[in-house]
Write a protein that holds these residues in place. Structure first.
Motif, PDB file in Angstrom:
ATOM      1  N   GLY A   1     -50.593  47.068  32.531  1.00 10.18           N
ATOM      2  CA  GLY A   1     -50.863  46.245  33.714  1.00 10.18           C
ATOM      3  C   GLY A   1     -51.911  46.928  34.561  1.00 10.18           C
TER       4      GLY A   1
ATOM      5  N   GLY B   1     -53.797  46.156  37.267  1.00 13.09           N
ATOM      6  CA  GLY B   1     -54.102  45.417  38.485  1.00 13.09           C
ATOM      7  C   GLY B   1     -54.254  46.357  39.667  1.00 13.09           C
ATOM      8  N   TYR B   2     -53.855  45.884  40.846  1.00 13.54           N
ATOM      9  CA  TYR B   2     -54.003  46.657  42.084  1.00 13.54           C
ATOM     10  C   TYR B   2     -53.279  47.992  42.010  1.00 13.54           C
ATOM     11  CZ  TYR B   2     -56.162  42.815  44.560  1.00 13.54           C
ATOM     12  OH  TYR B   2     -57.042  41.846  44.966  1.00 13.54           O
ATOM     13  N   VAL B   3     -52.177  48.024  41.258  1.00 14.09           N
ATOM     14  CA  VAL B   3     -51.382  49.242  41.142  1.00 14.09           C
ATOM     15  C   VAL B   3     -51.803  50.058  39.914  1.00 14.09           C
ATOM     16  CG1 VAL B   3     -49.041  50.051  40.618  1.00 14.09           C
ATOM     17  CG2 VAL B   3     -49.409  48.375  42.427  1.00 14.09           C
TER      18      VAL B   3
ATOM     19  N   PHE C   1     -53.458  49.340  29.248  1.00 14.73           N
ATOM     20  CA  PHE C   1     -53.128  48.170  28.420  1.00 14.73           C
ATOM     21  C   PHE C   1     -52.990  46.955  29.339  1.00 14.73           C
ATOM     22  CE2 PHE C   1     -51.594  51.888  26.215  1.00 14.73           C
ATOM     23  CZ  PHE C   1     -51.856  51.655  24.877  1.00 14.73           C
TER      24      PHE C   1
ATOM     25  N   LYS D   1     -60.262  41.173  32.121  1.00 15.02           N
ATOM     26  CA  LYS D   1     -60.253  42.475  32.823  1.00 15.02           C
ATOM     27  C   LYS D   1     -60.812  43.565  31.906  1.00 15.02           C
ATOM     28  CE  LYS D   1     -56.927  42.121  36.507  1.00 15.02           C
ATOM     29  NZ  LYS D   1     -55.967  41.047  36.415  1.00 15.02           N
TER      30      LYS D   1
ATOM     31  N   CYS E   1     -46.726  48.646  35.122  1.00 20.23           N
ATOM     32  CA  CYS E   1     -47.191  48.183  36.446  1.00 20.23           C
ATOM     33  C   CYS E   1     -47.474  46.686  36.398  1.00 20.23           C
ATOM     34  CB  CYS E   1     -48.465  48.919  36.849  1.00 20.23           C
ATOM     35  SG  CYS E   1     -48.323  50.703  36.855  1.00 20.23           S
ATOM     36  N   VAL E   2     -46.577  45.923  35.811  1.00 20.59           N
ATOM     37  CA  VAL E   2     -46.793  44.470  35.680  1.00 20.59           C
ATOM     38  C   VAL E   2     -46.225  43.746  36.910  1.00 20.59           C
ATOM     39  CG1 VAL E   2     -46.830  44.541  33.162  1.00 20.59           C
ATOM     40  CG2 VAL E   2     -44.657  44.131  34.353  1.00 20.59           C
TER      41      VAL E   2
ATOM     42  N   THR F   1     -42.705  42.956  28.678  1.00 19.78           N
ATOM     43  CA  THR F   1     -43.354  44.252  28.482  1.00 19.78           C
ATOM     44  C   THR F   1     -42.409  45.228  27.778  1.00 19.78           C
ATOM     45  OG1 THR F   1     -44.684  43.888  30.450  1.00 19.78           O
ATOM     46  CG2 THR F   1     -44.544  46.142  29.675  1.00 19.78           C
TER      47      THR F   1
ATOM     48  N   SER G   1     -42.977  48.700  38.798  1.00 15.88           N
ATOM     49  CA  SER G   1     -42.965  47.390  39.451  1.00 15.88           C
ATOM     50  C   SER G   1     -41.834  47.303  40.471  1.00 15.88           C
ATOM     51  CB  SER G   1     -42.778  46.285  38.409  1.00 15.88           C
ATOM     52  OG  SER G   1     -43.776  46.351  37.418  1.00 15.88           O
TER      53      SER G   1
ATOM     54  N   ARG H   1     -48.215  37.774  44.328  1.00 11.41           N
ATOM     55  CA  ARG H   1     -47.900  39.181  44.234  1.00 11.41           C
ATOM     56  C   ARG H   1     -46.852  39.590  45.263  1.00 11.41           C
ATOM     57  NH1 ARG H   1     -51.736  42.533  45.729  1.00 11.41           N
ATOM     58  NH2 ARG H   1     -53.295  41.011  46.238  1.00 11.41           N
ATOM     59  N   SER H   2     -45.956  40.467  44.864  1.00 12.20           N
ATOM     60  CA  SER H   2     -45.084  41.132  45.819  1.00 12.20           C
ATOM     61  C   SER H   2     -45.614  42.532  45.980  1.00 12.20           C
ATOM     62  CB  SER H   2     -43.661  41.173  45.267  1.00 12.20           C
ATOM     63  OG  SER H   2     -43.662  41.769  43.998  1.00 12.20           O
TER      64      SER H   2
HETATM   65  N1  NAD Z   1     -50.540  45.346  45.119  1.00  6.67           N
HETATM   66  C1  NAD Z   1     -49.800  46.067  45.945  1.00  6.67           C
HETATM   67  O1  NAD Z   1     -50.188  46.362  47.069  1.00  6.67           O
HETATM   68  C2  NAD Z   1     -48.455  46.588  45.518  1.00  6.67           C
HETATM   69  C3  NAD Z   1     -47.854  47.581  46.296  1.00  6.67           C
HETATM   70  C4  NAD Z   1     -46.619  48.075  45.931  1.00  6.67           C
HETATM   71  C5  NAD Z   1     -45.985  47.575  44.797  1.00  6.67           C
HETATM   72  N2  NAD Z   1     -46.591  46.599  44.041  1.00  6.67           N
HETATM   73  C6  NAD Z   1     -45.879  46.137  42.849  1.00  6.67           C
HETATM   74  O2  NAD Z   1     -46.560  46.625  41.704  1.00  6.67           O
HETATM   75  C7  NAD Z   1     -46.427  45.688  40.626  1.00  6.67           C
HETATM   76  C8  NAD Z   1     -47.801  45.303  40.137  1.00  6.67           C
HETATM   77  O3  NAD Z   1     -48.493  44.655  41.194  1.00  6.67           O
HETATM   78  P1  NAD Z   1     -50.066  44.486  41.236  1.00  6.67           P
HETATM   79  O4  NAD Z   1     -50.404  44.171  42.644  1.00  6.67           O
HETATM   80  O5  NAD Z   1     -50.749  45.628  40.580  1.00  6.67           O
HETATM   81  O6  NAD Z   1     -50.235  43.167  40.349  1.00  6.67           O
HETATM   82  P2  NAD Z   1     -51.605  42.578  39.778  1.00  6.67           P
HETATM   83  O7  NAD Z   1     -51.374  41.128  39.583  1.00  6.67           O
HETATM   84  O8  NAD Z   1     -52.774  43.041  40.583  1.00  6.67           O
HETATM   85  O9  NAD Z   1     -51.740  43.280  38.342  1.00  6.67           O
HETATM   86  C9  NAD Z   1     -50.854  43.091  37.310  1.00  6.67           C
HETATM   87  C10 NAD Z   1     -51.596  43.258  35.993  1.00  6.67           C
HETATM   88  O10 NAD Z   1     -50.633  43.151  34.946  1.00  6.67           O
HETATM   89  C11 NAD Z   1     -51.216  42.391  33.912  1.00  6.67           C
HETATM   90  N3  NAD Z   1     -50.134  41.855  33.111  1.00  6.67           N
HETATM   91  C12 NAD Z   1     -49.341  40.790  33.347  1.00  6.67           C
HETATM   92  N4  NAD Z   1     -48.416  40.655  32.372  1.00  6.67           N
HETATM   93  C13 NAD Z   1     -48.640  41.667  31.507  1.00  6.67           C
HETATM   94  C14 NAD Z   1     -48.018  42.063  30.300  1.00  6.67           C
HETATM   95  N5  NAD Z   1     -46.977  41.388  29.804  1.00  6.67           N
HETATM   96  N6  NAD Z   1     -48.505  43.140  29.661  1.00  6.67           N
HETATM   97  C15 NAD Z   1     -49.558  43.807  30.172  1.00  6.67           C
HETATM   98  N7  NAD Z   1     -50.196  43.493  31.310  1.00  6.67           N
HETATM   99  C16 NAD Z   1     -49.725  42.429  31.972  1.00  6.67           C
HETATM  100  C17 NAD Z   1     -52.077  41.364  34.606  1.00  6.67           C
HETATM  101  O11 NAD Z   1     -53.089  40.844  33.730  1.00  6.67           O
HETATM  102  C18 NAD Z   1     -52.659  42.196  35.750  1.00  6.67           C
HETATM  103  O12 NAD Z   1     -53.859  42.834  35.371  1.00  6.67           O
HETATM  104  C19 NAD Z   1     -45.615  44.515  41.185  1.00  6.67           C
HETATM  105  O13 NAD Z   1     -44.267  44.737  40.898  1.00  6.67           O
HETATM  106  C20 NAD Z   1     -45.847  44.629  42.675  1.00  6.67           C
HETATM  107  O14 NAD Z   1     -44.767  44.058  43.385  1.00  6.67           O
HETATM  108  C21 NAD Z   1     -47.816  46.101  44.385  1.00  6.67           C
END
Ligand code: NAD
Length: 283
Positions: free
Chosen positions: A24, A26-28, A46, A52, A98-99, A117, A135, A281-282
């Motif tokens: 995952g 993403g932002y995390v 991955f 992406k 980090c999904v 995952t 997550s 997103r959470s």
């Molecule tokens: N963004 C924040 O500020 C923040 C802060 C604290 C906690 N979180 C938590 O971190 C976790 C991730 O959040 P995020 O903001 O990074 O989400 P995001 O949507 O930015 O990124 C998630 C990534 O996971 C990928 N993904 C989805 N399903 C997948 C799978 N089955 N296998 C592989 N990759 C997959 C997506 O393509 C995406 O790139 C969540 O539980 C969120 O609640 C986020």
């Protein structure tokens, strides 16, 4: 049981030769992957999103906190790679999940991303691997949801494989605190998993805070989020009341914030409902 699973992994982490897979990006996940790679660990990211991966291949960051130049340099140095091919998980020694964990339309936690995952990991999992969930989720998810799925691999949790939880505290856009400088809560499912997760994150971030169980670590994150949600709602309510009374809520908060204990300033804004409606997103 595989003899020496713990010792083998402990040694690989200590020598920074442990292959790290971040699922995952993403932002995390992407900032975490870059931070771990910069600190000398070999990292593979991955993600199921080929868009992406193409952008990463082109040396283009899609996350503000990550510099494109870092991606290019780490890739060129062989320190970091990325892929949509999850078979590579078999070569990973540490796997970090980090999904997303959005809410369903009924506002229940949607654990399907974590479950899918964990199923993919179980198909490719090698013994002597540490699997960490980052997550955001409710207390019990790591032990009651993720661990049974990982156990379908045939590897024994706590003996052949090690499982932990470490909540993400990423704050996108915060220039003061970045992945490496935000203290990290960690917990393992058992004493050996606890030692491994602490050793791993001690390389990646400046300060690691171990707690006794994965349920406790999950509860820490939920407590932080509830604290924030309640205070955002409170200050927005106060703004409406003070507006009607002709009182400037910002001046009130600045005044209250001079109290050196027992008060933490929160400022009026769009509110959690508005934030949630703009995103699945959470945090
Ligand atoms: N963004 C924040 O500020 C923040 C802060 C604290 C906690 N979180 C938590 O971190 C976790 C991730 O959040 P995020 O903001 O990074 O989400 P995001 O949507 O930015 O990124 C998630 C990534 O996971 C990928 N993904 C989805 N399903 C997948 C799978 N089955 N296998 C592989 N990759 C997959 C997506 O393509 C995406 O790139 C969540 O539980 C969120 O609640 C986020």
């Amino acid at each position: 049981m595989t003899p020496g699973s713990f010792e083998t992994l402990e040694q690989k982490i200590a020598s920074k030769t442990a292959a790290v897979g971040i699922i995952g990006l993403g932002y995390v996940g992407l900032p975490l992957a870059v931070t771990a790679a910069k600190r000398g660990l070999p990292v593979t990211g991955f993600d199921i999103d080929p868009g992406k991966i193409s952008r990463l291949d082109a040396g283009e960051s899609y996350i503000e906190a990550v510099d494109s130049a870092d991606l290019v340099a780490l890739k060129a140095a062989g320190q970091m790679g990325w892929t949509t091919d999850f078979s590579g998980l078999a070569q990973m020694d540490v796997i970090v999940i980090c999904v997303p964990t959005p809410l369903t339309v009924h506002r229940d936690p949607d654990l399907s991303y974590i479950e899918r995952t964990a199923e993919v990991i179980a198909r490719h999992l090698s013994p002597s691997t540490l699997v960490v969930l980052e997550s955001t989720t409710y207390p019990g998810t790591t032990a009651d949801v993720m661990t049974p799925i990982l156990a379908t691999s045939g590897h024994l949790p706590g003996k052949d494989i090690f499982i932990g939880f470490s909540p993400e505290r990423e704050d996108p856009g915060n220039a003061k605190f970045r992945t490496a400088t935000i203290p990290k809560i960690v917990a393992g499912d058992g004493a050996e998993a606890g030692k491994l997760i602490e050793a791993f994150y001690t390389i990646v971030v400046d300060r690691v805070v171990p707690v006794s169980t994965t349920q406790t670590a999950e509860a820490v994150k939920i407590t932080e989020n509830i604290f924030r949600a309640v205070n955002i709602a409170l200050v927005n309510e106060l703004k409406m009341i003070f507006d009607r009374m002709g009182i400037d809520v910002w001046e009130v908060i600045d005044g209250a914030a001079t109290k050196p204990f027992g008060f933490m300033p929160f400022y009026p804004g769009p509110g959690l409902a508005a934030i949630a409606s703009r995103s699945t997103r959470s945090t």
